[in-house]
Design an enzyme around this catalytic site. Structure first.
Site, PDB file in Angstrom:
ATOM      1  CB  ALA A  64      -0.890  -0.019   1.229  1.00 18.73           C
ATOM      2  N   GLY A 108       0.652  -5.009   1.093  1.00 19.48           N
ATOM      3  CA  GLY A 108      -0.607  -5.074   0.362  1.00 19.48           C
ATOM      4  C   GLY A 108      -0.444  -5.700  -1.019  1.00 19.48           C
ATOM      5  CD  GLU A 131       2.154  -5.562   5.648  1.00 12.21           C
ATOM      6  OE1 GLU A 131       3.000  -6.450   5.912  1.00 12.21           O
ATOM      7  OE2 GLU A 131       1.295  -5.697   4.770  1.00 12.21           O
TER       8      GLU A 131
HETATM    9  N1  DAK Z   1       4.691   3.193  -0.799  1.00 12.99           N
HETATM   10  C1  DAK Z   1       5.076   4.345  -1.392  1.00 12.99           C
HETATM   11  N2  DAK Z   1       6.183   4.444  -2.140  1.00 12.99           N
HETATM   12  C2  DAK Z   1       6.970   3.339  -2.281  1.00 12.99           C
HETATM   13  C3  DAK Z   1       6.613   2.117  -1.678  1.00 12.99           C
HETATM   14  C4  DAK Z   1       5.412   2.056  -0.905  1.00 12.99           C
HETATM   15  N3  DAK Z   1       4.983   0.921  -0.331  1.00 12.99           N
HETATM   16  N4  DAK Z   1       7.588   1.223  -1.985  1.00 12.99           N
HETATM   17  C5  DAK Z   1       8.480   1.855  -2.756  1.00 12.99           C
HETATM   18  N5  DAK Z   1       8.119   3.139  -2.932  1.00 12.99           N
HETATM   19  C6  DAK Z   1       8.810   4.187  -3.703  1.00 12.99           C
HETATM   20  C7  DAK Z   1      10.051   4.652  -2.952  1.00 12.99           C
HETATM   21  O1  DAK Z   1       9.695   5.623  -1.975  1.00 12.99           O
HETATM   22  C8  DAK Z   1      10.861   5.244  -4.098  1.00 12.99           C
HETATM   23  O2  DAK Z   1      10.328   6.504  -4.424  1.00 12.99           O
HETATM   24  P1  DAK Z   1      11.320   7.752  -4.666  1.00 12.99           P
HETATM   25  O3  DAK Z   1      12.110   7.889  -3.414  1.00 12.99           O
HETATM   26  O4  DAK Z   1      12.157   7.350  -5.862  1.00 12.99           O
HETATM   27  O5  DAK Z   1      10.383   8.897  -4.949  1.00 12.99           O
HETATM   28  C9  DAK Z   1      10.540   4.308  -5.260  1.00 12.99           C
HETATM   29  O6  DAK Z   1       9.323   3.634  -4.900  1.00 12.99           O
HETATM   30  C10 DAK Z   1      11.628   3.247  -5.473  1.00 12.99           C
HETATM   31  O7  DAK Z   1      11.837   2.612  -4.228  1.00 12.99           O
HETATM   32  P2  DAK Z   1      13.301   2.400  -3.603  1.00 12.99           P
HETATM   33  O8  DAK Z   1      14.230   3.484  -4.033  1.00 12.99           O
HETATM   34  O9  DAK Z   1      13.133   2.166  -2.159  1.00 12.99           O
HETATM   35  O10 DAK Z   1      13.745   1.048  -4.359  1.00 12.99           O
HETATM   36  P3  DAK Z   1      14.701  -0.097  -3.836  1.00 12.99           P
HETATM   37  O11 DAK Z   1      14.880  -1.013  -4.987  1.00 12.99           O
HETATM   38  O12 DAK Z   1      15.936   0.479  -3.174  1.00 12.99           O
HETATM   39  O13 DAK Z   1      13.892  -0.853  -2.677  1.00 12.99           O
HETATM   40  C11 DAK Z   1      11.923  -1.931  -1.753  1.00 12.99           C
HETATM   41  C12 DAK Z   1      12.747  -1.568  -3.019  1.00 12.99           C
HETATM   42  C13 DAK Z   1      10.616  -2.557  -2.221  1.00 12.99           C
HETATM   43  C14 DAK Z   1      12.699  -2.944  -0.906  1.00 12.99           C
HETATM   44  C15 DAK Z   1      11.669  -0.634  -0.904  1.00 12.99           C
HETATM   45  O14 DAK Z   1      11.142   0.361  -1.775  1.00 12.99           O
HETATM   46  C16 DAK Z   1      10.685  -0.869   0.213  1.00 12.99           C
HETATM   47  O15 DAK Z   1      11.060  -1.410   1.257  1.00 12.99           O
HETATM   48  N6  DAK Z   1       9.433  -0.410   0.024  1.00 12.99           N
HETATM   49  C17 DAK Z   1       8.434  -0.470   1.071  1.00 12.99           C
HETATM   50  C18 DAK Z   1       7.906  -1.864   1.180  1.00 12.99           C
HETATM   51  C19 DAK Z   1       6.864  -1.959   2.267  1.00 12.99           C
HETATM   52  O16 DAK Z   1       7.135  -1.635   3.446  1.00 12.99           O
HETATM   53  N7  DAK Z   1       5.676  -2.421   1.885  1.00 12.99           N
HETATM   54  C20 DAK Z   1       4.591  -2.541   2.816  1.00 12.99           C
HETATM   55  C21 DAK Z   1       3.850  -1.243   2.855  1.00 12.99           C
HETATM   56  S1  DAK Z   1       2.592  -1.287   4.072  1.00 12.99           S
HETATM   57  C22 DAK Z   1      -4.557  -1.824   5.729  1.00 12.99           C
HETATM   58  C23 DAK Z   1      -4.397  -2.911   4.912  1.00 12.99           C
HETATM   59  C24 DAK Z   1      -3.255  -3.124   4.201  1.00 12.99           C
HETATM   60  C25 DAK Z   1      -2.224  -2.262   4.311  1.00 12.99           C
HETATM   61  C26 DAK Z   1      -2.366  -1.154   5.132  1.00 12.99           C
HETATM   62  C27 DAK Z   1      -3.521  -0.934   5.840  1.00 12.99           C
HETATM   63  N8  DAK Z   1      -5.754  -1.578   6.481  1.00 12.99           N
HETATM   64  C28 DAK Z   1      -6.824  -2.576   6.425  1.00 12.99           C
HETATM   65  C29 DAK Z   1      -5.938  -0.439   7.290  1.00 12.99           C
HETATM   66  C30 DAK Z   1      -1.016  -2.513   3.621  1.00 12.99           C
HETATM   67  C31 DAK Z   1       0.106  -1.953   4.067  1.00 12.99           C
HETATM   68  C32 DAK Z   1       1.325  -2.057   3.327  1.00 12.99           C
HETATM   69  O17 DAK Z   1       1.398  -2.626   2.267  1.00 12.99           O
END
Ligand code: DAK
Length: 257
Positions: A64, A108, A131
């Site tokens: 997400a 997500g 998360e």
């Molecule tokens: N959200 C927003 N932007 C993201 C993103 C994300 N989840 N993942 C990556 N990006 C963006 C980065 O900020 C970066 O943007 P700029 O800085 O260039 O503007 C661009 O994508 C490229 O990312 P990286 O530079 O970080 O690329 P790397 O290859 O170095 O790393 C990575 C890739 C996937 C390991 C890293 O980007 C990463 O760790 N991303 C976050 C992964 C993450 O934590 N995903 C889980 C998110 S929380 C809910 C239900 C569901 C959810 C929430 C609530 N409710 C029922 C209330 C779900 C929650 C989630 O999914």
């Protein structure tokens, strides 16, 4: 403005592509609404028999959109019915939906792939529920669908440590149906989807409903559900055609009736 969700039709298959490369396909409302609208359209199109959901080579979806939700408070998440409002459209699709996953399927993104009926993974795919790292828990089914797919031990490991699982481990654990070399992921997934779409759609939908029932009921209830659907299949013209074609040693032509 860039279209964050693209659609294409390949024969009898509807393809949905998430298209936010600058954010690794992070899921915001526009993306999730776009996927929902595409599913609505493909479900209504009687020429479509199967749907494929995919991302890019680098990411199916990295979760997400963290920027989108970072300032949410409880009341906002609750009152807007965050997630439930639009994410569950994949789950309610009656036609089969295959996730074709290359690169990251995190948070997500992993949950969205698991909402599909099966996952075909490129050998580059990485699955994770990270998360916990950002102070939340999986909230779109991760804590429920992951243990059902891969068992409690590995689900706990992934959700509690935030580690990623590669495609080979995901296949071994039962999360993905097939692992395919990255360059052939879409072609192979579309081929399987065309195979499914060539069968009788009502039968395909009965099979999908019956398999899903296995996760919602006791064995006896599930068997009863299956048996009723099985008996109902004898009401179809496609059953007559399928069996006649076998007896006559020719290919069946199904009419979805
Ligand atoms: N959200 C927003 N932007 C993201 C993103 C994300 N989840 N993942 C990556 N990006 C963006 C980065 O900020 C970066 O943007 P700029 O800085 O260039 O503007 C661009 O994508 C490229 O990312 P990286 O530079 O970080 O690329 P790397 O290859 O170095 O790393 C990575 C890739 C996937 C390991 C890293 O980007 C990463 O760790 N991303 C976050 C992964 C993450 O934590 N995903 C889980 C998110 S929380 C809910 C239900 C569901 C959810 C929430 C609530 N409710 C029922 C209330 C779900 C929650 C989630 O999914």
């Amino acid at each position: 403005m860039t279209q964050v969700v693209l659609t294409e039709i390949h024969g009898k298959v509807g393809l949905i592509r998430i298209n936010r490369p600058e954010a690794l396909n992070a899921l915001n409302n526009d993306v999730v609404d776009g996927i929902g609208a595409a599913i609505d359209a493909f479900e209504a199109d009687e020429n479509i028999g199967c749907i494929v959901l995919t991302g890019s080579e680098k990411a199916f979806a990295a979760g997400a959109d963290i920027g989108f939700m970072k300032d949410f408070d409880y009341m906002h998440a609750y009152q807007t019915d965050f997630i439930t409002r639009n994410w569950e459209r994949i789950k309610t699709a009656r036609k089969p939906v295959i996730a074709a996953v290359a690169g990251f399927a995190l948070g997500g993104g992993c949950e969205m792939a698991m909402m599909c009926d099966m996952i075909f993974a490129a050998d580059t795919a990485k699955f994770g529920q990270p998360e916990v790292r950002i102070g939340i828990l999986p909230g779109a089914g991760g804590t429920q669908r992951l243990p059902r797919a891969i068992g409690k031990a590995k689900a706990m490991d992934m959700c509690l440590t935030a580690r990623m699982m590669d495609a080979a481990e995901a296949e071994q654990a039962g999360l993905v149906a097939r692992v395919i070399p990255a360059g052939q992921l879409l072609e192979e997934t579309l081929k399987a989807a065309q195979t499914i779409a060539g069968f009788s759609l009502p039968v395909v939908m009965m099979i999908k409903e019956s398999v899903n029932r296995a996760f919602e009921s006791s064995l006896n209830e599930g068997l009863l559900f299956e048996r009723r659907a099985f008996h109902a299949a004898f009401a179809l013209e496609d059953q007559k055609e399928g069996m006649a074609a076998f007896a006559e040693k020719r290919k069946a032509t199904f009419t979805n009736r």
